[in-house]
Design a protein around this motif. Structure first.
Motif, PDB file in Angstrom:
ATOM      1  N   ALA A   1       0.819  -1.212   0.000  1.00  0.00           N
ATOM      2  CA  ALA A   1       0.000   0.000   0.000  1.00  0.00           C
ATOM      3  C   ALA A   1       0.852   1.260   0.000  1.00  0.00           C
ATOM      4  O   ALA A   1       1.928   1.300   0.602  1.00  0.00           O
ATOM      5  CB  ALA A   1      -0.919   0.004   1.219  1.00  0.00           C
ATOM      6  N   ARG A   2       0.342   2.278  -0.655  1.00  0.00           N
ATOM      7  CA  ARG A   2       0.971   3.590  -0.599  1.00  0.00           C
ATOM      8  C   ARG A   2       0.836   4.112   0.839  1.00  0.00           C
ATOM      9  O   ARG A   2      -0.260   4.189   1.380  1.00  0.00           O
ATOM     10  CB  ARG A   2       0.284   4.529  -1.575  1.00  0.00           C
ATOM     11  N   GLY A   3       1.941   4.429   1.448  1.00  0.00           N
ATOM     12  CA  GLY A   3       1.918   4.861   2.839  1.00  0.00           C
ATOM     13  C   GLY A   3       2.191   3.739   3.817  1.00  0.00           C
ATOM     14  O   GLY A   3       2.126   3.939   5.034  1.00  0.00           O
ATOM     15  N   ALA A   4       2.501   2.536   3.318  1.00  0.00           N
ATOM     16  CA  ALA A   4       2.749   1.398   4.206  1.00  0.00           C
ATOM     17  C   ALA A   4       3.920   1.654   5.146  1.00  0.00           C
ATOM     18  O   ALA A   4       3.968   1.106   6.254  1.00  0.00           O
ATOM     19  CB  ALA A   4       3.002   0.140   3.386  1.00  0.00           C
ATOM     20  N   ASP A   5       4.849   2.512   4.724  1.00  0.00           N
ATOM     21  CA  ASP A   5       5.998   2.799   5.565  1.00  0.00           C
ATOM     22  C   ASP A   5       5.655   3.658   6.776  1.00  0.00           C
ATOM     23  O   ASP A   5       6.466   3.824   7.692  1.00  0.00           O
ATOM     24  CB  ASP A   5       7.099   3.477   4.746  1.00  0.00           C
ATOM     25  N   THR A   6       4.424   4.198   6.808  1.00  0.00           N
ATOM     26  CA  THR A   6       3.998   4.986   7.972  1.00  0.00           C
ATOM     27  C   THR A   6       3.354   4.121   9.053  1.00  0.00           C
ATOM     28  O   THR A   6       3.075   4.609  10.151  1.00  0.00           O
ATOM     29  CB  THR A   6       2.997   6.083   7.564  1.00  0.00           C
ATOM     30  N   VAL A   7       3.108   2.854   8.748  1.00  0.00           N
ATOM     31  CA  VAL A   7       2.535   1.942   9.742  1.00  0.00           C
ATOM     32  C   VAL A   7       3.608   1.592  10.769  1.00  0.00           C
ATOM     33  O   VAL A   7       4.734   1.229  10.411  1.00  0.00           O
ATOM     34  CB  VAL A   7       2.006   0.659   9.078  1.00  0.00           C
ATOM     35  N   GLU A   8       3.278   1.694  12.041  1.00  0.00           N
ATOM     36  CA  GLU A   8       4.239   1.373  13.091  1.00  0.00           C
ATOM     37  C   GLU A   8       4.720  -0.073  12.941  1.00  0.00           C
ATOM     38  O   GLU A   8       3.926  -0.979  12.682  1.00  0.00           O
ATOM     39  CB  GLU A   8       3.616   1.590  14.467  1.00  0.00           C
ATOM     40  N   ALA A   9       6.007  -0.275  13.124  1.00  0.00           N
ATOM     41  CA  ALA A   9       6.639  -1.570  12.879  1.00  0.00           C
ATOM     42  C   ALA A   9       6.014  -2.697  13.697  1.00  0.00           C
ATOM     43  O   ALA A   9       5.906  -3.832  13.218  1.00  0.00           O
ATOM     44  CB  ALA A   9       8.135  -1.478  13.165  1.00  0.00           C
ATOM     45  N   ARG A  10       5.557  -2.394  14.904  1.00  0.00           N
ATOM     46  CA  ARG A  10       5.029  -3.450  15.780  1.00  0.00           C
ATOM     47  C   ARG A  10       3.750  -4.083  15.243  1.00  0.00           C
ATOM     48  O   ARG A  10       3.348  -5.166  15.681  1.00  0.00           O
ATOM     49  CB  ARG A  10       4.777  -2.895  17.186  1.00  0.00           C
ATOM     50  N   TYR A  11       3.072  -3.417  14.298  1.00  0.00           N
ATOM     51  CA  TYR A  11       1.824  -3.943  13.773  1.00  0.00           C
ATOM     52  C   TYR A  11       1.993  -4.675  12.437  1.00  0.00           C
ATOM     53  O   TYR A  11       1.058  -5.308  11.957  1.00  0.00           O
ATOM     54  CB  TYR A  11       0.820  -2.801  13.572  1.00  0.00           C
ATOM     55  N   ARG A  12       3.152  -4.593  11.843  1.00  0.00           N
ATOM     56  CA  ARG A  12       3.335  -5.162  10.510  1.00  0.00           C
ATOM     57  C   ARG A  12       3.396  -6.682  10.546  1.00  0.00           C
ATOM     58  O   ARG A  12       3.849  -7.281  11.508  1.00  0.00           O
ATOM     59  CB  ARG A  12       4.610  -4.596   9.871  1.00  0.00           C
ATOM     60  N   ALA A  13       2.918  -7.284   9.458  1.00  0.00           N
ATOM     61  CA  ALA A  13       2.931  -8.743   9.332  1.00  0.00           C
ATOM     62  C   ALA A  13       3.098  -9.100   7.866  1.00  0.00           C
ATOM     63  O   ALA A  13       2.900  -8.271   6.985  1.00  0.00           O
ATOM     64  CB  ALA A  13       1.622  -9.346   9.871  1.00  0.00           C
ATOM     65  N   ASP A  14       3.486 -10.354   7.608  1.00  0.00           N
ATOM     66  CA  ASP A  14       3.610 -10.852   6.236  1.00  0.00           C
ATOM     67  C   ASP A  14       4.500  -9.931   5.404  1.00  0.00           C
ATOM     68  O   ASP A  14       4.198  -9.606   4.255  1.00  0.00           O
ATOM     69  CB  ASP A  14       2.215 -10.970   5.602  1.00  0.00           C
ATOM     70  N   GLN A  15       5.616  -9.513   5.987  1.00  0.00           N
ATOM     71  CA  GLN A  15       6.471  -8.521   5.340  1.00  0.00           C
ATOM     72  C   GLN A  15       7.176  -9.032   4.089  1.00  0.00           C
ATOM     73  O   GLN A  15       7.621  -8.240   3.256  1.00  0.00           O
ATOM     74  CB  GLN A  15       7.497  -8.007   6.339  1.00  0.00           C
ATOM     75  N   ASP A  16       7.284 -10.352   3.945  1.00  0.00           N
ATOM     76  CA  ASP A  16       7.958 -10.872   2.756  1.00  0.00           C
ATOM     77  C   ASP A  16       7.066 -10.868   1.525  1.00  0.00           C
ATOM     78  O   ASP A  16       7.544 -10.750   0.395  1.00  0.00           O
ATOM     79  CB  ASP A  16       8.486 -12.292   3.014  1.00  0.00           C
ATOM     80  N   LYS A  17       5.732 -10.957   1.746  1.00  0.00           N
ATOM     81  CA  LYS A  17       4.814 -11.036   0.606  1.00  0.00           C
ATOM     82  C   LYS A  17       3.821  -9.879   0.521  1.00  0.00           C
ATOM     83  O   LYS A  17       3.185  -9.682  -0.514  1.00  0.00           O
ATOM     84  CB  LYS A  17       4.057 -12.367   0.637  1.00  0.00           C
ATOM     85  N   HIS A  18       3.631  -9.151   1.593  1.00  0.00           N
ATOM     86  CA  HIS A  18       2.769  -7.959   1.589  1.00  0.00           C
ATOM     87  C   HIS A  18       1.341  -8.266   1.129  1.00  0.00           C
ATOM     88  O   HIS A  18       0.757  -7.510   0.365  1.00  0.00           O
ATOM     89  CB  HIS A  18       3.369  -6.862   0.701  1.00  0.00           C
ATOM     90  N   ARG A  19       0.784  -9.350   1.657  1.00  0.00           N
ATOM     91  CA  ARG A  19      -0.589  -9.692   1.277  1.00  0.00           C
ATOM     92  C   ARG A  19      -1.628  -8.978   2.125  1.00  0.00           C
ATOM     93  O   ARG A  19      -2.797  -8.912   1.732  1.00  0.00           O
ATOM     94  CB  ARG A  19      -0.784 -11.217   1.356  1.00  0.00           C
ATOM     95  N   VAL A  20      -1.230  -8.461   3.270  1.00  0.00           N
ATOM     96  CA  VAL A  20      -2.171  -7.722   4.116  1.00  0.00           C
ATOM     97  C   VAL A  20      -1.530  -6.436   4.602  1.00  0.00           C
ATOM     98  O   VAL A  20      -0.303  -6.325   4.696  1.00  0.00           O
ATOM     99  CB  VAL A  20      -2.644  -8.548   5.335  1.00  0.00           C
ATOM    100  N   THR A  21      -2.388  -5.465   4.915  1.00  0.00           N
ATOM    101  CA  THR A  21      -1.963  -4.167   5.423  1.00  0.00           C
ATOM    102  C   THR A  21      -2.601  -3.941   6.793  1.00  0.00           C
ATOM    103  O   THR A  21      -3.828  -4.044   6.917  1.00  0.00           O
ATOM    104  CB  THR A  21      -2.406  -3.047   4.478  1.00  0.00           C
TER     105      THR A  21
END
Length: 358
Positions: free
Chosen positions: A111-131
């Motif tokens: 997603a555009r702006g995905a880099d603004t999501v706090e790191a502690r909430y990120r998941a599936d970082q290798d495939k980016h299937r969810v935001t």
């Protein structure tokens, strides 16, 4: 996140709430390239102005299909993934994420702006299937009036809930059918470990815990501290709900009370994060991508707290004072890594069912 929460609270207090344009039911995903369809659980809610802003800026008309509680909505989305009802699914949380990913529910999209999501909430970082879209804490809530009248100190921890002083006071949701019920089970697994949580639940059962199918019944019928529960003459002063439930009781009360009628046992919390994803066979992928971009934009993120009673996940998003005053996030919630949930969830639920319901 709080399944049917906004609507249920408002009905309990005699109010009518706003929901997003669109509604329940409907057929498959819209073939019209100017319409983007969001599939979600029943707790989806957003201000009309925010929807209008999205539609004006993107050029798409937003249609919303609500499909029951989170577990039900995820299961239905998996069953219909080859011919999905919509383009984007919102509301799969960390307790059910692996089920959605393992079944190929989503296609990759950063997603555009995905880099603004706090790191502690990120998941599936290798495939980016969810935001990541929002976060909240599943916690035991207590009825302040009950504990004051009985001169009893409210519980503060999982251990407290097994003590004789709190016998027959707690109601929770079925871990097999309810997202908060499952979250509470996972919280005990995180707290006591693989070998300890079954023994804990044996103690909880012996102490009179009551289990009902879902959050709406537990909170708005059984719990004595909620507006709906008081109306239904609920007699359980402890309920598994959310850390954000007290501000909801304040916001929808008329007249608004000076303090929340309910409190949170902060030592019983489990951190929950909700995600959105572009459905694998979405018919309007361009519209779906635009919608996901919008969901992590500040306008939507700052609109969420007083509509869905969850916390934003992007850096710098502001939260209303009433929300932070009465429903602050837990300082040290229980958490579990998604891969551990994936490896053990089904067996834990099976074991829990045999221990608690039979």
């Amino acid at each position: 996140m709080q399944t049917k929460k906004l609507t249920a609270l408002a009905v309990g207090i005699g109010l009518v709430t706003l929901s997003a344009c669109g509604g329940s039911g409907g057929g498959g995903a819209a073939a019209d390239s100017k319409t983007v369809t969001l599939v979600s659980h029943d707790s989806w809610a957003v201000s009309k102005k925010v929807v209008a802003d999205f539609e004006k800026r993107s050029g798409y008309t937003l249609k919303v299909l609500k499909d029951g509680d989170a577990g039900q909505a995820v299961n239905k989305a998996i069953l219909t993934k080859d011919n999905p009802q919509g383009d984007v699914f919102f509301g799969v949380d960390n307790t059910l994420l692996s089920r959605a990913l393992d079944n190929g529910l989503f296609q990759p999209y950063t997603a555009r702006g995905a880099d603004t999501v706090e790191a502690r909430y990120r998941a599936d970082q290798d495939k980016h299937r969810v935001t990541p879209i929002d976060s909240g804490d599943i916690c035991v809530n207590y009825d302040k009036a009950y504990f004051s009248a009985h001169k009893l100190t409210p519980p503060t921890s999982f251990d407290d809930l097994t003590k004789p002083a709190y016998k027959n006071l707690l109601v929770t949701e079925n871990a097999a059918t309810s997202s908060p019920g499952l979250g509470f089970l996972l919280g005990t697994a995180a707290r006591y470990g693989d070998g300890g949580w079954p023994a804990y639940w044996k103690k909880l059962k012996a102490n009179g815990v009551k289990v009902v199918d879902g959050w709406e019944q537990a909170y708005n019928e059984e719990f004595s501290g909620s507006a709906g529960g008081r109306k239904a003459k609920g007699d359980r002063p402890l309920v598994v709900s959310y850390a954000s439930s007290p501000p909801a009781e304040v916001v929808y009360a008329d007249p608004r009370p000076a303090t929340a009628p309910t409190g949170v046992a902060t030592g019983t919390c489990f951190r929950q994060t909700e995600y959105a994803g572009l459905l694998s066979n979405a018919r309007n992928t361009a519209g779906g991508k635009a919608l996901i971009d919008f969901l992590i934009g500040k306008e939507f993120q700052q609109d969420m707290p007083l509509n869905m009673f969850v916390y934003p996940v992007v850096e710098g998003a502001k939260v209303p004072a009433v929300f932070t005053e009465y429903g602050p996030q837990a300082g040290d919630p229980q958490t579990l890594a998604p891969d551990r949930i994936a490896a053990h969830r089904d067996q834990w639920v099976k074991t829990w069912t045999s221990l608690v319901l039979k």
